[in-house]
Design an enzyme around this catalytic site. Structure first.
Site, short mmCIF file in Angstrom:
data_model
loop_
_atom_site.label_atom_id
_atom_site.label_comp_id
_atom_site.label_asym_id
_atom_site.label_seq_id
_atom_site.Cartn_x
_atom_site.Cartn_y
_atom_site.Cartn_z
N ARG A 31 -0.89 -4.61 17.61
CA ARG A 31 -1.75 -4.97 16.41
C ARG A 31 -1.76 -3.96 15.43
O ARG A 31 -1.79 -4.07 14.32
CB ARG A 31 -3.31 -4.74 16.93
CG ARG A 31 -3.82 -6.02 17.78
CD ARG A 31 -4.71 -5.66 18.88
NE ARG A 31 -3.87 -5.44 19.92
CZ ARG A 31 -3.21 -5.92 20.68
NH1 ARG A 31 -3.50 -7.17 20.76
NH2 ARG A 31 -2.45 -5.46 21.68
N THR A 32 -1.74 -2.52 15.78
CA THR A 32 -1.64 -1.37 14.64
C THR A 32 -0.16 -1.59 13.80
O THR A 32 -0.51 -1.54 12.74
CB THR A 32 -1.91 -0.15 15.37
OG1 THR A 32 -2.79 -0.14 16.16
CG2 THR A 32 -2.09 0.89 14.42
N LYS A 42 18.56 13.02 18.37
CA LYS A 42 19.59 14.20 18.43
C LYS A 42 18.89 15.37 18.21
O LYS A 42 19.54 16.29 18.24
CB LYS A 42 20.36 13.80 17.04
CG LYS A 42 21.23 12.62 16.71
CD LYS A 42 21.97 12.48 15.48
CE LYS A 42 22.22 10.99 15.10
NZ LYS A 42 22.51 11.08 13.64
N ARG A 58 2.28 6.76 14.86
CA ARG A 58 1.59 6.64 16.21
C ARG A 58 2.66 7.64 17.17
O ARG A 58 3.69 7.36 17.18
CB ARG A 58 1.62 5.21 16.95
CG ARG A 58 1.29 5.28 18.33
CD ARG A 58 0.94 3.96 18.92
NE ARG A 58 -0.57 3.49 18.20
CZ ARG A 58 -1.00 2.40 18.77
NH1 ARG A 58 -0.45 1.53 19.70
NH2 ARG A 58 -2.04 1.82 18.04
N HIS A 87 -7.91 7.44 16.76
CA HIS A 87 -7.21 6.35 16.22
C HIS A 87 -8.06 5.69 15.22
O HIS A 87 -8.92 4.69 15.21
CB HIS A 87 -7.41 5.13 17.37
CG HIS A 87 -6.40 3.80 17.07
ND1 HIS A 87 -5.83 3.59 15.92
CD2 HIS A 87 -5.89 2.86 17.79
CE1 HIS A 87 -5.31 2.57 15.68
NE2 HIS A 87 -5.26 2.23 17.21
N1 CP Z 1 -5.98 -1.74 19.33
C1 CP Z 1 -4.50 -1.22 19.39
O1 CP Z 1 -4.46 0.07 18.98
O2 CP Z 1 -3.76 -2.05 19.75
P1 CP Z 1 -1.76 -1.86 19.69
O3 CP Z 1 -1.77 -0.65 20.66
O4 CP Z 1 -1.31 -3.06 20.03
O5 CP Z 1 -1.68 -1.22 18.37
#
Ligand code: CP
Length: 309
Positions: A54-55, A83, A104, A133
């Site tokens: 999703r993100t 590397k 991320r 998040h």
């Molecule tokens: N909600 C969320 O962070 O989903 P993903 O891990 O799929 O990005």
């Protein structure tokens, strides 16, 4: 003014700044074509050191729907990190090419760290370990606004892995800044809300329980979460706890008719598929809200929120 700012945790933005993002997201939802070229000529770097559906896809879809373009990776082994290049050097280099970056990373604090190496490029934290998040929180706020009419005056049940759930940590700290929010934290004792989050809250604004059945009828919002397998050191402990809660039709019968069920997704077993058809289940609508709110965020941080000319 959000132009040029980083978003590392929701507390980086005042509530009125979050509100301005929501208002822009509402306008984009109403008239997406008005915003289809506002990022023409801009590049978003999408740096995913940890899996995501999703993100990553919603950020990438958001940039493309704003008329911008993408660079990046979802497998860090394809970059010079493999590397031995440091994250600082990686970000300084990407800052030579991109206008904004989303990162991320499995290690807590990484987004904050790299933001110190990004001179003029806004950094957006797309999840750092079990920490925060913030763009999931923006997604959640937009969803609550749209499906509960606003973010004040709710009893919010938060259920599942409250220890490792970064989406939950960010959401609870943010909702606590709205008016008259009462939390019911529902978890096994091994996955309780950590003290560092509880210290943000007044003791009279939350209760803790391990019994979902007993409290579901009191809730306006039920925020489910999966047990975060990747954060456990002990696989047996994960296997013992993973199916602790399963929301099914039987439990939903005890809930208010206007309660909504949210989940940041991915789901494993904690919501039975039979609940998906219940009109109170908004988790896939929530995933769609994620794209619109990220469109609004990108436009704000790049200072291009005016409609196409
Ligand atoms: N909600 C969320 O962070 O989903 P993903 O891990 O799929 O990005």
């Amino acid at each position: 003014m959000l132009k040029g700012r980083h978003l590392i945790e929701p507390g980086d933005f005042e509530i009125d700044e979050i509100e301005s993002i929501m208002q822009l997201a509402d306008k984009i939802i109403a008239n997406p074509e008005d915003y289809s070229m506002v990022c023409k000529g801009k590049l978003l770097a999408s740096l995913f050191y940890e899996p995501s559906t999703r993100t990553r896809f919603s950020f990438e879809a958001a940039m493309l729907r704003l008329g911008g373009q993408l660079i990046g990776f979802d497998d860090p082994n394809t970059s010079s990190v493999s590397k031995g290049e440091s994250l600082g050097d990686t970000i300084k280099t990407i800052g030579c090419y991109a206008d904004i970056a989303v990162i991320r990373h499995p290690r807590e604090g990484t987004a904050k760290l790299v933001s110190q190496y990004a001179d003029e490029m806004p950094i957006i934290n797309a999840g750092d370990g079990g920490h925060e998040h913030p763009t999931q929180t923006l997604t959640d706020i937009l969803t609550i606004r749209n499906y509960k009419g606003g973010c004040n005056n709710h009893v919010v049940g938060v259920c599942g892995d409250l220890l490792f759930g970064r989406t939950i940590h960010s959401l609870v700290k943010t909702l606590n800044r709205y008016e008259n929010i009462r939390f019911v934290f529902i978890s096994p004792k091994e996955l309780k809300m950590p003290e560092h989050i509880l210290t943000y809250l007044s003791p009279d604004c939350y209760t803790e329980t391990n019994n979902l059945d007993e409290v579901i009828g009191d809730l306006d919002i039920l925020y489910m979460s999966r047990v975060q397998r990747e954060r456990f050191v002990n696989e047996e402990e994960y296997l013992r706890l993973k199916n602790y809660y399963i929301l099914d039709k039987k439990k939903m019968k005890k809930a208010k008719q206007d309660m909504i069920v949210m989940h940041p997704l991915p789901r494993v077993n904690e919501i039975a598929q039979e609940v998906d058809d219940d009109s109170r289940a908004v988790y896939f609508k929530q995933a769609k809200m994620g794209m619109y709110v990220r469109m609004a965020l990108i436009a704000k941080l790049l200072g291009v929120e005016d409609k196409n000319d």
